[in-house]
Design a protein around this motif. Structure first.
Motif, PDB file in Angstrom:
ATOM      1  N   ALA A  85       0.857  -1.196   0.000  1.00  0.00           N
ATOM      2  CA  ALA A  85       0.000   0.000   0.000  1.00  0.00           C
ATOM      3  C   ALA A  85       0.889   1.240   0.000  1.00  0.00           C
ATOM      4  N   THR A  86       1.578   1.454  -1.113  1.00  0.00           N
ATOM      5  CA  THR A  86       2.597   2.496  -1.175  1.00  0.00           C
ATOM      6  C   THR A  86       2.071   3.854  -1.623  1.00  0.00           C
ATOM      7  N   LEU A  87       0.848   3.925  -2.107  1.00  0.00           N
ATOM      8  CA  LEU A  87       0.292   5.189  -2.576  1.00  0.00           C
ATOM      9  C   LEU A  87      -0.606   5.788  -1.492  1.00  0.00           C
ATOM     10  N   LEU A  88      -0.247   6.971  -1.039  1.00  0.00           N
ATOM     11  CA  LEU A  88      -1.009   7.689  -0.018  1.00  0.00           C
ATOM     12  C   LEU A  88      -1.671   8.886  -0.676  1.00  0.00           C
ATOM     13  N   VAL A  89      -2.982   9.003  -0.500  1.00  0.00           N
ATOM     14  CA  VAL A  89      -3.725  10.119  -1.083  1.00  0.00           C
ATOM     15  C   VAL A  89      -4.617  10.769  -0.033  1.00  0.00           C
ATOM     16  N   PHE A  90      -4.806  12.058  -0.207  1.00  0.00           N
ATOM     17  CA  PHE A  90      -5.778  12.816   0.577  1.00  0.00           C
ATOM     18  C   PHE A  90      -6.805  13.338  -0.407  1.00  0.00           C
ATOM     19  N   VAL A  91      -8.065  13.268  -0.014  1.00  0.00           N
ATOM     20  CA  VAL A  91      -9.145  13.683  -0.908  1.00  0.00           C
ATOM     21  C   VAL A  91     -10.080  14.612  -0.149  1.00  0.00           C
ATOM     22  N   GLU A  92     -10.338  15.766  -0.757  1.00  0.00           N
ATOM     23  CA  GLU A  92     -11.354  16.675  -0.240  1.00  0.00           C
ATOM     24  C   GLU A  92     -12.668  16.312  -0.923  1.00  0.00           C
ATOM     25  N   ILE A  93     -13.716  16.164  -0.151  1.00  0.00           N
ATOM     26  CA  ILE A  93     -15.037  15.866  -0.713  1.00  0.00           C
ATOM     27  C   ILE A  93     -16.002  16.977  -0.306  1.00  0.00           C
ATOM     28  N   THR A  94     -16.728  17.480  -1.285  1.00  0.00           N
ATOM     29  CA  THR A  94     -17.767  18.473  -1.039  1.00  0.00           C
ATOM     30  C   THR A  94     -19.117  17.817  -1.302  1.00  0.00           C
ATOM     31  N   LEU A  95     -20.033  17.981  -0.359  1.00  0.00           N
ATOM     32  CA  LEU A  95     -21.384  17.434  -0.525  1.00  0.00           C
ATOM     33  C   LEU A  95     -22.279  18.446  -1.230  1.00  0.00           C
ATOM     34  N   ASN A  96     -23.288  17.929  -1.926  1.00  0.00           N
ATOM     35  CA  ASN A  96     -24.211  18.822  -2.609  1.00  0.00           C
ATOM     36  C   ASN A  96     -25.298  19.353  -1.684  1.00  0.00           C
ATOM     37  N   GLN A  97     -25.499  18.697  -0.537  1.00  0.00           N
ATOM     38  CA  GLN A  97     -26.472  19.164   0.453  1.00  0.00           C
ATOM     39  C   GLN A  97     -25.865  19.007   1.839  1.00  0.00           C
ATOM     40  N   LYS A  98     -26.163  19.961   2.711  1.00  0.00           N
ATOM     41  CA  LYS A  98     -25.623  19.949   4.075  1.00  0.00           C
ATOM     42  C   LYS A  98     -26.768  19.801   5.069  1.00  0.00           C
ATOM     43  N   SER A  99     -27.004  18.583   5.492  1.00  0.00           N
ATOM     44  CA  SER A  99     -28.016  18.340   6.520  1.00  0.00           C
ATOM     45  C   SER A  99     -27.533  17.189   7.382  1.00  0.00           C
ATOM     46  N   ALA A 100     -28.104  17.077   8.549  1.00  0.00           N
ATOM     47  CA  ALA A 100     -27.701  16.010   9.468  1.00  0.00           C
ATOM     48  C   ALA A 100     -27.875  14.639   8.823  1.00  0.00           C
ATOM     49  N   SER A 101     -28.956  14.449   8.086  1.00  0.00           N
ATOM     50  CA  SER A 101     -29.180  13.137   7.471  1.00  0.00           C
ATOM     51  C   SER A 101     -28.163  12.850   6.371  1.00  0.00           C
ATOM     52  N   HIS A 102     -27.769  13.864   5.598  1.00  0.00           N
ATOM     53  CA  HIS A 102     -26.764  13.662   4.564  1.00  0.00           C
ATOM     54  C   HIS A 102     -25.400  13.339   5.182  1.00  0.00           C
TER      55      HIS A 102
END
Length: 164
Positions: free
Chosen positions: A71-88
């Motif tokens: 497992a030699t490849l290390l990545v960081f990923v930013e994720i943006t959600l399309n909706q911001k709610s507790a259930s999402h």
């Protein structure tokens, strides 16, 4: 169980030394630990058990070498959600917990919603992880990736020093 603040205040210098030593070698025997902190085995063991019970020590783990497992490849990923709610947020959390390549996932403030750390074998596997899994998580609308070229420092060791 005590609150985190109560736990921190309840730790004396010997507790902190025990924590420092156990972080360096979680397989250390109680005999060796006791010798290094200057106590007998019984009070050392009682301190360790108290810190386990209070949640200061949350577990013991083997630290694996990612390279030895390929497992030699290390990545960081930013994720943006399309909706911001507790259930999402809850749906996203539930699903990301199921992805074994994801080592860490943090809900953050700022320009994106989640920061993910993943270790994988090669770039083709990362493409699959991103396209087939991460971007199919509930509400995932956008991503930005960072492939690590060189790891300068990575540790799980927490400072046991206090300013209290």
């Amino acid at each position: 169980m005590r609150t985190q603040k109560e736990s921190v205040r309840g730790l004396d210098k010997l507790d902190r030394k025990i924590l420092k030593l156990l972080q360096e070698d979680g397989r250390m025997s109680m005999k060796d630990l006791a010798e290094q902190v200057g106590l007998s085995i019984t009070p050392t063991t009682e301190r360790v058990k108290r810190m386990e019970r209070d949640g200061v020590i949350s577990g013991y783990h083997a630290r694996l070498n990612p390279g030895a497992l390929g497992a030699t490849l290390l990545v960081f990923v930013e994720i943006t959600l399309n909706q911001k709610s507790a259930s999402h947020f809850e749906q996203f959390r539930r699903e990301v917990l199921r992805i074994p390549e994801v080592q860490e996932c943090h809900l953050v403030s700022g320009d994106f919603d989640y920061l993910i750390k993943a270790r994988i074998h090669e770039m083709a596997e990362y493409r699959k992880l991103l396209g087939d899994m991460l971007l199919n998580l509930p509400g995932a609308a956008q991503s930005k990736s960072y492939v690590v070229m060189e790891e300068i420092k990575e540790t799980l060791i927490l400072s046991t020093e206090t300013n209290l």
